[in-house]
Each structure stands twice: as structure tokens, then as C-alpha cells.
Design a protein around this motif. Sequence first.
Motif, PDB file in Angstrom:
ATOM      1  N   MET A 129      -4.483   9.954  -3.174  1.00  0.00           N
ATOM      2  CA  MET A 129      -4.181   9.082  -4.311  1.00  0.00           C
ATOM      3  C   MET A 129      -2.687   8.777  -4.342  1.00  0.00           C
ATOM      4  SD  MET A 129      -4.899   9.777  -8.346  1.00  0.00           S
ATOM      5  CE  MET A 129      -4.439   8.569  -9.580  1.00  0.00           C
ATOM      6  N   ALA A 130      -2.344   7.498  -4.385  1.00  0.00           N
ATOM      7  CA  ALA A 130      -0.936   7.104  -4.392  1.00  0.00           C
ATOM      8  C   ALA A 130      -0.283   7.484  -5.715  1.00  0.00           C
ATOM      9  CB  ALA A 130      -0.807   5.604  -4.158  1.00  0.00           C
ATOM     10  N   ASP A 131       0.972   7.852  -5.629  1.00  0.00           N
ATOM     11  CA  ASP A 131       1.732   8.324  -6.784  1.00  0.00           C
ATOM     12  C   ASP A 131       2.378   7.127  -7.479  1.00  0.00           C
ATOM     13  OD1 ASP A 131       2.883  10.062  -8.529  1.00  0.00           O
ATOM     14  OD2 ASP A 131       4.477  10.717  -7.191  1.00  0.00           O
ATOM     15  N   LEU A 132       1.577   6.410  -8.289  1.00  0.00           N
ATOM     16  CA  LEU A 132       2.050   5.214  -8.977  1.00  0.00           C
ATOM     17  C   LEU A 132       1.953   5.400 -10.485  1.00  0.00           C
ATOM     18  CD1 LEU A 132       0.329   2.453  -6.814  1.00  0.00           C
ATOM     19  CD2 LEU A 132       2.792   2.750  -7.068  1.00  0.00           C
ATOM     20  N   THR A 133       2.991   5.001 -11.201  1.00  0.00           N
ATOM     21  CA  THR A 133       2.963   5.072 -12.657  1.00  0.00           C
ATOM     22  C   THR A 133       2.342   3.800 -13.230  1.00  0.00           C
ATOM     23  OG1 THR A 133       5.117   4.016 -12.954  1.00  0.00           O
ATOM     24  CG2 THR A 133       5.098   6.412 -12.596  1.00  0.00           C
ATOM     25  N   PHE A 134       2.056   3.823 -14.533  1.00  0.00           N
ATOM     26  CA  PHE A 134       1.549   2.636 -15.217  1.00  0.00           C
ATOM     27  C   PHE A 134       2.514   1.464 -15.042  1.00  0.00           C
ATOM     28  CE2 PHE A 134      -1.617   4.735 -18.115  1.00  0.00           C
ATOM     29  CZ  PHE A 134      -2.632   3.827 -17.898  1.00  0.00           C
ATOM     30  N   ILE A 135       3.803   1.751 -15.223  1.00  0.00           N
ATOM     31  CA  ILE A 135       4.805   0.690 -15.127  1.00  0.00           C
ATOM     32  C   ILE A 135       4.802   0.088 -13.730  1.00  0.00           C
ATOM     33  CG2 ILE A 135       7.289   0.207 -15.152  1.00  0.00           C
ATOM     34  CD1 ILE A 135       7.558   2.329 -17.335  1.00  0.00           C
ATOM     35  N   GLU A 136       4.759   0.943 -12.719  1.00  0.00           N
ATOM     36  CA  GLU A 136       4.777   0.453 -11.342  1.00  0.00           C
ATOM     37  C   GLU A 136       3.537  -0.385 -11.040  1.00  0.00           C
ATOM     38  OE1 GLU A 136       7.410   3.845  -9.019  1.00  0.00           O
ATOM     39  OE2 GLU A 136       5.273   4.205  -9.332  1.00  0.00           O
ATOM     40  N   LYS A 137       2.377   0.090 -11.478  1.00  0.00           N
ATOM     41  CA  LYS A 137       1.151  -0.678 -11.243  1.00  0.00           C
ATOM     42  C   LYS A 137       1.216  -2.032 -11.933  1.00  0.00           C
ATOM     43  CE  LYS A 137      -2.031   3.222 -10.596  1.00  0.00           C
ATOM     44  NZ  LYS A 137      -3.194   3.958 -11.153  1.00  0.00           N
ATOM     45  N   THR A 138       1.742  -2.047 -13.148  1.00  0.00           N
ATOM     46  CA  THR A 138       1.838  -3.303 -13.893  1.00  0.00           C
ATOM     47  C   THR A 138       2.750  -4.292 -13.182  1.00  0.00           C
ATOM     48  OG1 THR A 138       1.472  -2.129 -15.982  1.00  0.00           O
ATOM     49  CG2 THR A 138       2.431  -4.329 -16.120  1.00  0.00           C
TER      50      THR A 138
END
Length: 298
Positions: free
Chosen positions: A1-10
Amino acid sequence: MADLTFIEKTKLEKLLGMGGGYVLDFSNRTLEEFVRQSVRKNIYDEVYNYASGSKANRIRAFWDREPNSVVGKLLADLLEYREFSNPSRDEESKRLYQDCRRIAERLSSGCAVGQASTTTSEPVLERPSAREQHLVALGQLKAELEALFVQPDRQEAGLKLERLLNRLFSLFNLAPRRPFELVGEQIDGSFELDHEVYLLEAKWERKPLREKELLVFRGKVEGKSSFTRGMFVAMNGITQEAEAAIRVGKQPTFFVITGHDLMMILLGSLPFDEFLRRRRRLLAEEAAVTAHFDRVAQ
């Protein structure tokens, strides 16, 4: 699972144009070919079949299933393609592109959230700005809306949609009022834009709405003051016959927005209050009950 935050995904979803299930200008075939050449994965493998199975949802599933290095490689290639085919021109787009490049570089280098990539000297912001917090809130609403698309209980999905809209209005300081009853009628809610009150109706049917529901809503709006307007949320749009019917012999007093409009707003493509002002202007100038999001956003 990639280590992405909500902000980064958005940010990534906005830059890659993932509203409405799309990814940039890829077709199913070209996306499959691109991903295969980039990371030797089949994006149409069943393991990436998330929710509706759209191109955007498959990329989201890819982020959730693959490690940082693989996701970082694909993102870097997607960003390179995006910049080649549609270069960033305004300052905001350029900043968004650079932010996404840093995300891809961090993942490719194996760094966790909050760690700087060795390929960039840019500092990592530890405390999100007000804008980033706003994007997080939009991202949370978007995730909830996506879940509603596959909610088996459609009546429950409709109720949750009303609550989601209420939170969206609050996020943009539009003074929402929850559903209320008057003598002989039910109102799904209301909100205030530039000191003007709009009645709200929301319907989530499987097909475009016919004129019956819209004519009832027109009666609710016209039964109030002469300056009351309305917004009808028809998640799957309305028929051409319905649009014609509500304009016959009368000036339209409300406009219709769709599920696609909502998704684009939650992706941050256009601030919700600005979207509403532009829809209001189209209604006033052209009696435009409906308008495609691309036209509103241009």
C-alpha cells in the motif's frame, strides 16, 4: 500500500483529472497499455477492480495495493505524460504540478510521509495550511460520495447524500438549513449565497429525471417569495423533455446540478461558491437550467 495522505491523493486526483471516473485523456485501451509499459502491471486485473471499476477507481485501487516504489514510478510517468500533453500554464497549475512531482519523487525514493526525498531540496511542510485542510475536508466528502455510488440501500444513500450536501454547504460558509416541513410540502433544505436564499431538492434515481419531480420543485420555489431561487441536485441528470417542460411559459427559477458536477467540485476543480455564482449567472442571462461543468469552469 502506497504511503499517501488525503492531501496528496486530492492533489494527484485534481492534476490527473480523475473526476467522473477519468484519468487524463486515456481510454481503457491506452491506459492499460501505458500502465503495462510503465510498471509491467495490468490495470484491468481483477485486483484493481474497485467500486465502479472506472479508470480513476482502478488507479485508486492501484495506490492502495502497490508499494511506494511502484506507485511512485507510475505517478512519475503519468505526470510526465500530463505535462507533455497539457503543459501547466497558470501559476496555480504549476505549483500543483510541482507538488505532485515531489510526491512521486518521495514515493520512488522510499521515503515515508513527512520525510524529504533525496532527489529534492524542497522542505517538507509539517503543518498543513488552511487550504490544505480545506482540501482534506473535500477529499473526505469525495470518498463518502464514492461510497454512496455502490451503497445497496438507495434510500439510505439518498439520506446520506442530503447530509453530505449540508456539510459541503457548511464548508463554504453557505449557511445551510437541514430538511424541514411546511404545510403540505417537504423541503430537502436550503442555503444562502450572497444574501440570497436557495431552496434545495436532491434526487438520486438510476436514470435521468423526468419532468414530474422538477415541476413539483418549481411549484415549491414559486410558492415562496419572488426572489427565492432553487437548486435541484439530480445525480444522474434530467431528460431533455424535462428541461423543456420546466421552461415552457415561465422563467426558470432554479438550476440543476449533477453527480458529475459534485465530483468535480469535491476534486477541487472549482470552488463550490464560485460554481454556484456562475450557474446563477447562466440562469439569469440564458435561462440555462442545465450546464456542463466544463462550460461553467471555463
